[in-house]
Design an enzyme around this catalytic site. Structure first.
Site, mmCIF file in Angstrom:
data_model
loop_
_atom_site.group_PDB
_atom_site.id
_atom_site.type_symbol
_atom_site.label_atom_id
_atom_site.label_comp_id
_atom_site.label_asym_id
_atom_site.label_seq_id
_atom_site.Cartn_x
_atom_site.Cartn_y
_atom_site.Cartn_z
ATOM 1 N N GLU A 116 0.820 -1.178 0.068
ATOM 2 C CA GLU A 116 0.021 0.032 -0.012
ATOM 3 C C GLU A 116 0.916 1.343 -0.027
ATOM 4 O OE1 GLU A 116 -2.859 -0.461 -0.534
ATOM 5 O OE2 GLU A 116 -3.597 -2.371 0.200
ATOM 6 N N HIS A 141 -7.432 -2.976 9.897
ATOM 7 C CA HIS A 141 -8.344 -3.615 9.719
ATOM 8 C C HIS A 141 -9.503 -3.603 10.805
ATOM 9 C CE1 HIS A 141 -5.963 -5.840 6.168
ATOM 10 N NE2 HIS A 141 -6.368 -4.612 5.813
ATOM 11 N N GLU A 169 -17.043 11.652 23.053
ATOM 12 C CA GLU A 169 -15.736 12.282 22.642
ATOM 13 C C GLU A 169 -15.621 12.343 21.044
ATOM 14 O OE1 GLU A 169 -12.212 10.636 24.169
ATOM 15 O OE2 GLU A 169 -12.745 8.424 23.351
ATOM 16 N N HIS A 210 -12.983 -3.194 3.857
ATOM 17 C CA HIS A 210 -11.501 -3.605 3.815
ATOM 18 C C HIS A 210 -11.031 -2.897 5.089
ATOM 19 C CE1 HIS A 210 -7.331 -3.768 1.828
ATOM 20 N NE2 HIS A 210 -7.148 -3.554 2.979
HETATM 21 O O1 2HA Z 1 -1.424 -6.600 3.200
HETATM 22 O O2 2HA Z 1 -3.640 -4.561 4.600
HETATM 23 O O3 2HA Z 1 -4.243 -3.488 2.429
HETATM 24 C C1 2HA Z 1 -1.650 -5.528 3.593
HETATM 25 C C2 2HA Z 1 -2.886 -4.683 3.780
HETATM 26 C C3 2HA Z 1 -3.475 -4.455 2.337
HETATM 27 ZN ZN ZN Z 2 -5.415 -3.601 4.070
#
Ligand code: 2HA
Ligand code: ZN
Length: 280
Positions: A116, A141, A169, A210
């Protein structure tokens, strides 16, 4: 020359990665962090050494020319960062208008920066333009925020308002709100550009189905932003299926704005006068 493994900035970086792992936000190789090093942090550690190797980035980012970042590696597990920073983390300096990254330290097993990297670098470029003290971009995530993107409207104003209502908050911690991208293919320059565009108006950008991106001046600030939004999402999921009897009203949020000296994102709350009319 001091040992870079003793550097405070590196210790804090891998400690935060470990904390994120223990929060359950970074399963397997999920998540990535990058932090701009503002120049003299490295002076004590590598006086005038050349790059170890050069890695193409696949994009250009002229405003980041010559800037140095501490960044997590592709395929690396947050679970392992604290024990073995040298193979899981690297220090890279962008050159050739951002088209190449020179490895200065780390990725000792031959690895490279996170998949990323485009989203991170383009987000840094966007946030530096808004806040000269900006330093950190974090992706992870978080379970509840991710779950929320399956059941909640992805409209940014509605999504933000729901999170603000879930805990007093929230509007104070992220008055700029949460921007949302629909599902897009990750790891690409396209999602990088889209994320950076969203970063111009908020420090939190949700990637539907995601995860989330956060930006901040310090690792703690960035972590705290995500932590606060994630907790709000948890409260949402605990209550969304129950009859709601009361919530935090817009009038109360205006009180919070005044008490804490923040301004909620323009147009996201009902104007104060309208609230007064409602009370009459
Ligand atoms: O592999 O979170 O978005 C790492 C990640 C891809
Ligand atoms: Zn990711």
């Amino acid at each position: 020359m001091s040992n870079i493994l003793d550097a405070r900035f590196l210790k804090e970086f891998v400690q935060i990665a470990d904390e994120m792992y223990r929060h359950g936000w970074d399963e397997r190789n999920g998540g990535n962090i990058s932090m701009l090093l503002d120049g003299n942090e490295l002076d004590a550690f590598r006086p005038d050494q050349g790059p170890i190797r050069r890695m193409p980035t696949g994009f250009s980012a002229p405003v980041l020319e010559g800037k140095t970042f501490l960044v997590t590696g592709t395929g690396k597990y947050f679970k392992n960062m604290l024990d073995d920073p040298e193979s899981n983390v690297g220090i890279v300096r962008l050159s050739d208008g951002g088209r190449n990254a020179e490895l200065l330290w780390g990725f000792s097993d031959g690895g490279s920066f996170t998949s990323e990297f485009p989203a991170h670098m383009m987000s840094h470029a966007a946030r530096i333009g808004i806040d000269p003290l900006h330093r950190v971009v974090m992706h992870c995530h978080p379970t509840n925020l991710l779950a929320m993107t399956y059941v909640h409207d992805l409209d940014e104003r509605l999504f933000t308002r729901t999170l603000w209502q879930m805990s007093t908050e929230c509007v104070v911690v992220f008055p700029d709100g949460v921007n949302v991208l629909p599902w897009m293919l990750c790891g690409t320059n396209e999602i990088g550009q889209a994320t950076a565009e969203k970063m111009k108006t908020a420090r939190l950008v949700v990637w539907a189905q995601h995860g989330i991106y956060g930006a901040g001046r310090t690792l703690d600030e960035c972590f705290g932003l995500i932590e606060t939004a994630e907790k709000a999402a948890e409260i949402y999921l605990k209550t969304a299926h129950l009859p709601i009897r009361q919530t935090i009203t817009d009038a109360q949020m205006h009180q919070l704005e005044k008490r804490f000296g923040v301004r909620a994102r323009s147009g996201y709350l009902a104007p104060e006068k309208a609230d007064f009319r409602k009370k009459d």
